[in-house]
Design a protein around this motif. Structure first.
Motif, PDB file in Angstrom:
ATOM      1  N   ARG A  10       0.863  -1.178   0.000  1.00 47.81           N
ATOM      2  CA  ARG A  10       0.000   0.000   0.000  1.00 47.81           C
ATOM      3  C   ARG A  10       0.901   1.230   0.000  1.00 47.81           C
ATOM      4  O   ARG A  10       1.715   1.414   0.898  1.00 47.81           O
ATOM      5  CB  ARG A  10      -0.931  -0.027   1.220  1.00 47.81           C
ATOM      6  CG  ARG A  10      -1.907  -1.201   1.169  1.00 47.81           C
ATOM      7  CD  ARG A  10      -2.617  -1.405   2.501  1.00 47.81           C
ATOM      8  NE  ARG A  10      -3.411  -0.251   2.878  1.00 47.81           N
ATOM      9  CZ  ARG A  10      -4.658  -0.031   2.466  1.00 47.81           C
ATOM     10  NH1 ARG A  10      -5.246  -0.896   1.668  1.00 47.81           N
ATOM     11  NH2 ARG A  10      -5.330   1.021   2.868  1.00 47.81           N
ATOM     12  N   ILE A  11       0.714   2.066  -1.020  1.00 51.47           N
ATOM     13  CA  ILE A  11       1.623   3.182  -1.281  1.00 51.47           C
ATOM     14  C   ILE A  11       0.904   4.519  -1.118  1.00 51.47           C
ATOM     15  O   ILE A  11      -0.260   4.655  -1.472  1.00 51.47           O
ATOM     16  CB  ILE A  11       2.195   3.074  -2.709  1.00 51.47           C
ATOM     17  CG1 ILE A  11       2.923   1.739  -2.887  1.00 51.47           C
ATOM     18  CG2 ILE A  11       3.128   4.243  -3.022  1.00 51.47           C
ATOM     19  CD1 ILE A  11       3.270   1.430  -4.336  1.00 51.47           C
ATOM     20  N   ALA A  12       1.630   5.504  -0.585  1.00 54.81           N
ATOM     21  CA  ALA A  12       1.106   6.870  -0.490  1.00 54.81           C
ATOM     22  C   ALA A  12       2.103   7.828  -1.121  1.00 54.81           C
ATOM     23  O   ALA A  12       3.322   7.604  -1.081  1.00 54.81           O
ATOM     24  CB  ALA A  12       0.845   7.257   0.967  1.00 54.81           C
ATOM     25  N   LEU A  13       1.570   8.908  -1.713  1.00 52.98           N
ATOM     26  CA  LEU A  13       2.386   9.954  -2.317  1.00 52.98           C
ATOM     27  C   LEU A  13       2.147  11.255  -1.562  1.00 52.98           C
ATOM     28  O   LEU A  13       1.012  11.556  -1.189  1.00 52.98           O
ATOM     29  CB  LEU A  13       2.023  10.159  -3.791  1.00 52.98           C
ATOM     30  CG  LEU A  13       1.853   8.919  -4.675  1.00 52.98           C
ATOM     31  CD1 LEU A  13       1.487   9.348  -6.095  1.00 52.98           C
ATOM     32  CD2 LEU A  13       3.097   8.062  -4.665  1.00 52.98           C
ATOM     33  N   SER A  72      -1.837  -6.747  -6.427  1.00 52.62           N
ATOM     34  CA  SER A  72      -1.359  -6.702  -5.043  1.00 52.62           C
ATOM     35  C   SER A  72      -0.659  -5.407  -4.641  1.00 52.62           C
ATOM     36  O   SER A  72      -0.242  -5.271  -3.487  1.00 52.62           O
ATOM     37  CB  SER A  72      -0.400  -7.875  -4.791  1.00 52.62           C
ATOM     38  OG  SER A  72       0.710  -7.805  -5.685  1.00 52.62           O
ATOM     39  N   GLU A  73      -0.525  -4.451  -5.534  1.00 51.53           N
ATOM     40  CA  GLU A  73       0.172  -3.213  -5.209  1.00 51.53           C
ATOM     41  C   GLU A  73      -0.655  -2.025  -5.674  1.00 51.53           C
ATOM     42  O   GLU A  73      -1.010  -1.932  -6.841  1.00 51.53           O
ATOM     43  CB  GLU A  73       1.564  -3.203  -5.863  1.00 51.53           C
ATOM     44  CG  GLU A  73       2.442  -4.347  -5.387  1.00 51.53           C
ATOM     45  CD  GLU A  73       3.741  -4.492  -6.148  1.00 51.53           C
ATOM     46  OE1 GLU A  73       4.552  -5.336  -5.766  1.00 51.53           O
ATOM     47  OE2 GLU A  73       3.947  -3.754  -7.135  1.00 51.53           O
ATOM     48  N   LYS A  74      -0.941  -1.111  -4.746  1.00 45.44           N
ATOM     49  CA  LYS A  74      -1.841  -0.001  -5.082  1.00 45.44           C
ATOM     50  C   LYS A  74      -1.373   1.305  -4.440  1.00 45.44           C
ATOM     51  O   LYS A  74      -0.832   1.306  -3.333  1.00 45.44           O
ATOM     52  CB  LYS A  74      -3.264  -0.305  -4.611  1.00 45.44           C
ATOM     53  CG  LYS A  74      -3.897  -1.519  -5.285  1.00 45.44           C
ATOM     54  CD  LYS A  74      -5.330  -1.718  -4.820  1.00 45.44           C
ATOM     55  CE  LYS A  74      -5.935  -2.978  -5.413  1.00 45.44           C
ATOM     56  NZ  LYS A  74      -5.955  -2.954  -6.887  1.00 45.44           N
ATOM     57  N   ILE A  75      -1.616   2.401  -5.144  1.00 45.64           N
ATOM     58  CA  ILE A  75      -1.465   3.731  -4.561  1.00 45.64           C
ATOM     59  C   ILE A  75      -2.805   4.056  -3.909  1.00 45.64           C
ATOM     60  O   ILE A  75      -3.809   4.226  -4.592  1.00 45.64           O
ATOM     61  CB  ILE A  75      -1.121   4.772  -5.640  1.00 45.64           C
ATOM     62  CG1 ILE A  75       0.213   4.411  -6.301  1.00 45.64           C
ATOM     63  CG2 ILE A  75      -1.052   6.175  -5.035  1.00 45.64           C
ATOM     64  CD1 ILE A  75       0.535   5.236  -7.531  1.00 45.64           C
ATOM     65  N   VAL A  76      -2.816   4.131  -2.608  1.00 50.73           N
ATOM     66  CA  VAL A  76      -4.096   4.258  -1.900  1.00 50.73           C
ATOM     67  C   VAL A  76      -4.357   5.649  -1.330  1.00 50.73           C
ATOM     68  O   VAL A  76      -5.502   5.988  -1.034  1.00 50.73           O
ATOM     69  CB  VAL A  76      -4.196   3.203  -0.776  1.00 50.73           C
ATOM     70  CG1 VAL A  76      -4.299   1.810  -1.361  1.00 50.73           C
ATOM     71  CG2 VAL A  76      -3.005   3.272   0.173  1.00 50.73           C
ATOM     72  N   TYR A  77      -3.296   6.463  -1.158  1.00 50.38           N
ATOM     73  CA  TYR A  77      -3.505   7.818  -0.629  1.00 50.38           C
ATOM     74  C   TYR A  77      -2.555   8.795  -1.303  1.00 50.38           C
ATOM     75  O   TYR A  77      -1.429   8.435  -1.644  1.00 50.38           O
ATOM     76  CB  TYR A  77      -3.287   7.868   0.891  1.00 50.38           C
ATOM     77  CG  TYR A  77      -4.366   7.160   1.671  1.00 50.38           C
ATOM     78  CD1 TYR A  77      -5.611   7.748   1.867  1.00 50.38           C
ATOM     79  CD2 TYR A  77      -4.133   5.891   2.186  1.00 50.38           C
ATOM     80  CE1 TYR A  77      -6.598   7.085   2.558  1.00 50.38           C
ATOM     81  CE2 TYR A  77      -5.121   5.219   2.878  1.00 50.38           C
ATOM     82  CZ  TYR A  77      -6.351   5.821   3.061  1.00 50.38           C
ATOM     83  OH  TYR A  77      -7.330   5.153   3.741  1.00 50.38           O
ATOM     84  N   GLU A  78      -3.036  10.037  -1.457  1.00 49.13           N
ATOM     85  CA  GLU A  78      -2.194  11.131  -1.928  1.00 49.13           C
ATOM     86  C   GLU A  78      -2.380  12.312  -0.980  1.00 49.13           C
ATOM     87  O   GLU A  78      -3.511  12.702  -0.677  1.00 49.13           O
ATOM     88  CB  GLU A  78      -2.573  11.532  -3.363  1.00 49.13           C
ATOM     89  CG  GLU A  78      -2.282  10.446  -4.394  1.00 49.13           C
ATOM     90  CD  GLU A  78      -2.480  10.933  -5.816  1.00 49.13           C
ATOM     91  OE1 GLU A  78      -2.401  12.160  -6.041  1.00 49.13           O
ATOM     92  OE2 GLU A  78      -2.725  10.088  -6.708  1.00 49.13           O
ATOM     93  N   ILE A 127       4.253   0.089 -13.539  1.00 47.90           N
ATOM     94  CA  ILE A 127       5.115  -1.025 -13.117  1.00 47.90           C
ATOM     95  C   ILE A 127       4.622  -1.756 -11.872  1.00 47.90           C
ATOM     96  O   ILE A 127       5.216  -2.760 -11.466  1.00 47.90           O
ATOM     97  CB  ILE A 127       6.555  -0.524 -12.866  1.00 47.90           C
ATOM     98  CG1 ILE A 127       6.566   0.571 -11.804  1.00 47.90           C
ATOM     99  CG2 ILE A 127       7.178  -0.026 -14.161  1.00 47.90           C
ATOM    100  CD1 ILE A 127       7.969   1.027 -11.428  1.00 47.90           C
ATOM    101  N   LEU A 128       3.520  -1.305 -11.259  1.00 47.74           N
ATOM    102  CA  LEU A 128       2.981  -1.978 -10.078  1.00 47.74           C
ATOM    103  C   LEU A 128       2.324  -3.294 -10.467  1.00 47.74           C
ATOM    104  O   LEU A 128       1.762  -3.416 -11.555  1.00 47.74           O
ATOM    105  CB  LEU A 128       1.948  -1.099  -9.374  1.00 47.74           C
ATOM    106  CG  LEU A 128       2.462   0.169  -8.683  1.00 47.74           C
ATOM    107  CD1 LEU A 128       1.293   0.965  -8.120  1.00 47.74           C
ATOM    108  CD2 LEU A 128       3.446  -0.179  -7.572  1.00 47.74           C
TER     109      LEU A 128
END
Length: 237
Positions: A3-6, A29-35, A24-25
């Motif tokens: 779980r990725i945030a920017l 199973s790999e997501k950008i969930v918050y900014e 490339i995610l």
């Protein structure tokens, strides 16, 4: 699952990074969930949602509160979050070591560099995943380090994890929690599951954990005391 945030106060820079990562995610199973649009909002949210983010891409040159200041605040309550600095100047790179940054990305983000970072993150999280307690509640998904959880207690259909003086409730069954938590957690009561490594004192009918006195039930007393003594002995060896 990663779980990725920017965090960047410039929307164009966030978009560039998001587009670069999405190419490339691993889709399942790999997501950008918050900014986040500011360091203050990122630090505030992360403090109230421990373990919900695995990886934070953090811009260094933000207004008001820059990325380095934000990272220092985050490290005051979370030593495990993987932080990657995003910067337009290489001069800031070495400062990242002061706050335990995993790596850095020079703007605009290079696909090869992003791939290298994600490979490192996959390796790190693959090794530590078994050491985390994962659950969901109405606020989201949490991943708490098992070693830092003091104890669990149950009340009807709800179980609460106690960590660093804070409580994290979720719906579950204590038997299932005990299985997931592992051998360092000892059942002392139908309602209480304690981290043996956090026990400060073992009494006749109670234990002290993080200044809280918890009862040992009569039915579980013999097994609980044996398990606690074994765990304390293993820790000293």
């Amino acid at each position: 699952m990663i779980r990725i945030a920017l965090c960047d106060d410039e929307i164009t820079a966030r978009d560039e990074l998001r587009f670069g990562l999405e190419k490339i995610l691993y889709e399942e199973s790999e997501k950008i969930v918050y900014e986040f649009t500011s360091g203050k909002s990122a630090a505030h949210w992360l403090k109230n949602h421990p373990g919900e983010i695995d990886l934070l891409f953090l811009d260094v040159e933000m207004k008001e509160q820059n990325g380095m200041e934000t990272a220092k605040i985050i490290r005051s309550f979370d030593e495990n979050l993987l932080v990657v600095f995003v910067t337009g100047h290489k001069d800031y790179v070495f400062q990242g070591y002061e706050v335990g940054a995993l790596d850095y990305v020079i703007k605009p983000p290079d696909t090869k560099k992003l791939k290298q970072i994600l490979q490192r993150v996959r390796g790190i999280l693959g090794k530590t995943r078994e050491q985390m307690f994962v659950f969901k509640n109405t606020e989201g998904t949490y991943r708490l380090p098992l070693a830092q959880i003091s104890y669990f207690y149950s009340d009807r259909r709800k179980v609460t994890a106690v960590l660093g003086g804070k409580e994290y409730p979720f719906y579950g069954k204590m038997d299932e929690v005990q299985m997931q938590a592992g051998k360092h957690f000892v059942r002392i009561h139908q309602r209480y599951l304690v981290n043996a490594q956090k026990v400060e004192h073992i009494g006749k009918d109670e234990v002290s954990v993080e200044k809280q006195v918890l009862p040992i039930s009569r039915n579980m007393k013999a097994d609980a005391l044996t398990a606690l003594a074994r765990a304390v002995l293993e820790e000293k060896l």
